[in-house]
Enzyme design. Sequence first.
Site, PDB file in Angstrom:
ATOM      1  N   GLU A 173      46.552 -66.866 -45.472  1.00  0.00           N
ATOM      2  CA  GLU A 173      45.524 -66.193 -44.695  1.00  0.00           C
ATOM      3  C   GLU A 173      44.311 -66.177 -45.622  1.00  0.00           C
ATOM      4  O   GLU A 173      44.257 -65.371 -46.553  1.00  0.00           O
ATOM      5  CB  GLU A 173      45.937 -64.773 -44.325  1.00  0.00           C
ATOM      6  CG  GLU A 173      44.914 -64.090 -43.445  1.00  0.00           C
ATOM      7  CD  GLU A 173      45.281 -62.643 -43.116  1.00  0.00           C
ATOM      8  OE1 GLU A 173      44.964 -62.201 -41.998  1.00  0.00           O
ATOM      9  OE2 GLU A 173      45.876 -61.958 -43.966  1.00  0.00           O
ATOM     10  N   ASP A 231      49.720 -62.946 -46.716  1.00  0.00           N
ATOM     11  CA  ASP A 231      48.735 -62.032 -46.165  1.00  0.00           C
ATOM     12  C   ASP A 231      47.589 -61.847 -47.158  1.00  0.00           C
ATOM     13  O   ASP A 231      47.820 -61.639 -48.357  1.00  0.00           O
ATOM     14  CB  ASP A 231      49.420 -60.681 -45.882  1.00  0.00           C
ATOM     15  CG  ASP A 231      48.492 -59.661 -45.282  1.00  0.00           C
ATOM     16  OD1 ASP A 231      48.044 -59.864 -44.152  1.00  0.00           O
ATOM     17  OD2 ASP A 231      48.214 -58.655 -45.963  1.00  0.00           O
TER      18      ASP A 231
END
Length: 754
Positions: free
Chosen positions: A429, A393
Amino acid sequence: MPHTGPVPHTGPVHHTGPVTHTGPGATAGAAPPAPPPPVWPGSPTPLGARHRTGPDGVAGTNFALWAGGAEAVEVCLFDPDGTETRVPLTELTHEIWHGFVPGVRPGRRYGYRVHGRWDPWTGARWNPAKLLLDPYARAVDGDFDRLPPEVYGHVRDWPDQHVADTVRDDRDSAPYVPKGVVVHEAEPGDEWADDRRPKTPWADSVIYELHVRGFTMRHPGVPEELRGTYAGLAHPAAVEHLVRLGVTAVELLPVHQFAHEDHLLRRGLRNHWGYNSIGYFAPHAAYAATGTGGQQVGEFRRMVRALHEAGIEVILDVVYNHTAEAGELGPMLSLRGVDNRGYYRLQHDARRYADYTGCGNTLHVVQPQVLRLITDSLRYWVTEMGVDGFRFDLAAALARSMHDVDMLSPFLAVIAQDPVLRRVKLIAEPWDVGSGGYQVGAFPPLWTEWNDRYRDAVRDFWRGALPDVRDLGYRLSGSSDLYAWGGRRPYASVNFVTAHDGFTLRDLVSYERKHNEANGEDNRDGTDDNRSWNCGAEGETGDEAVNALRRRQIRNLLTTLLLSTGVPMLVAGDEMGRTQGGNNNAYCQDNETGWVDWSLLEEGWARELLALARRLLALRRAHPVLRRRAFFSGRPQGADGLRDLAWFTAAGEEMTEGDWYAPARTIAFYLSGRDIPGQDERGGAVVDDSFLVVLHAGDGPLEHRLPGPPWAEGYELLVDTSREEQERAPGEVCRGGEAVTVPPRSAQLWRVTE
């Protein structure tokens, strides 16, 4: 000492030694405590609480905690009735406090109290009144389901908000926070060997993003007592759906122990997605069906083994960019109290946190102890929990050196040389919320990336908002403009149309505006850049023409995704038309909104959609040309002038430069199955069928001429998204050069037959 009211504070407070505590309500002025148990020097490695047999065959637990600037550390042991015993760790080796405590066995709950200066102006926030979760705890008993004032290091209700975080709160937090649990290194029956892992090549991978709890909470085939748990996901009924669908990997939304934000708890909500980690080694306790006294570790391992036995890899969505302690007004749960300056990025004004994540804080990955925490955690999940890869993330935040994103940063360098981590699947990401944080296409070899440019181009094409097809051509063919460098391959692009964050596939064609009122933030949260089209009505409608168009658009988007070059990612429930009622930020909806609705399969259109997804994935699995391991060259492959990839107009002629600038209504591309490079086990070329894909986003029918010889003598229609019935292939056969009618807003897949 007990806190009875605001205490003015104008400078640092020093604590010079530990206080032994033998009951949940005891203080420094209480009756003389019982002597603490004996503690031996123990070892500074490994970090955490490790049960073992010590000198002279005595069993116990070695505790080791990095706390670089601390003045003293106590490990706090808790009996089942809550009685606390504090044991000073007097050994200090290379900034690690450690000791071996005989008699402490698996199942014992514990935490730390760390002493030091309270001086927020310099970033020092030690407060021994706060029980801290071990950063290396392998299991956590309890949940952060309430955050009363006692769990904050500062006086939360201080009237002057300008200095609120600078006044220390001396109330004991132990009764209000979960505890770490000493665990067995491995439970009987939980061992496995690496050769049991599926080890699916990247080019063959199909990722299915799911939430452990949300996937099974409404599954009728999973026993009620197992729904929402690791055991529920391991249940044959859940695994069967994944196998029949044809995915090769599940990407689990965060399963590290996480906490719920205070603003959610105050509104009667909870953090459902879990992007608020506080324990990087502990499986989230609330997802365990068998207990939280260490049993969750074995349950997670059994889940992984069940998925592996079905040929499915397990990828974890991990949040190492920030923690649940938020900014300077957040709670003191773990790292802040261990060494605030050692773990977090602070601003020039050290009272404040640097925030590249939008969550209040950012871990200071450049610091050796932070980098060690992250890499130790990653290796643990691979070697001891059986995990096959990670999706990071806000990965750009991890790649920042001092301030700027640096692809030579310590984090990326360590991953690249680590013998364990460099062999697992790594997904970035590739952005964060800081300046210069958007890094799509910039991550180094070994890494794949979420490709949001694919998402945006495909959404815009099917809603009629793409000005031309130049960008779309790159996205459909593997995004070579982003990834054809440094030896990267088409599978560096993880293609997706939807993800957990945003509309579901059904909502993407049913809503033009977000409807997040249930989140309690006046619909301010969530993105406004949805690139969606409601097909003529906002939300649910009884208009059958609108609903039919929506179903067709879902089929179009799904077909485009699964026929594109790169690694496709599906979101759980999209294959059966799941809706969140227009909520595009359901992070706090631990209810029917955030759960997969399996009752949809009682409806014929949802079963047909699932059948289409299965058939497309079966085609992808059967045909290497649909999952290439090398970028297209666009060059002739033989004397007949055929290329591995060619683009055609509706007239059946190859596109010219000007055609790429024409309004984006239709695009057709030919995938040659001749001599596909790098596809067999030895890296040699293989021969496959050739295909023609036609994507038509116009609102009227199109006469499209199928390319004739030398491209093809004949074609067979395998997929036509204009049809409601998708259980079987259409089976129509046409000659090369023949004109066919492509219905409005539809996609077709033709196989070359001769």
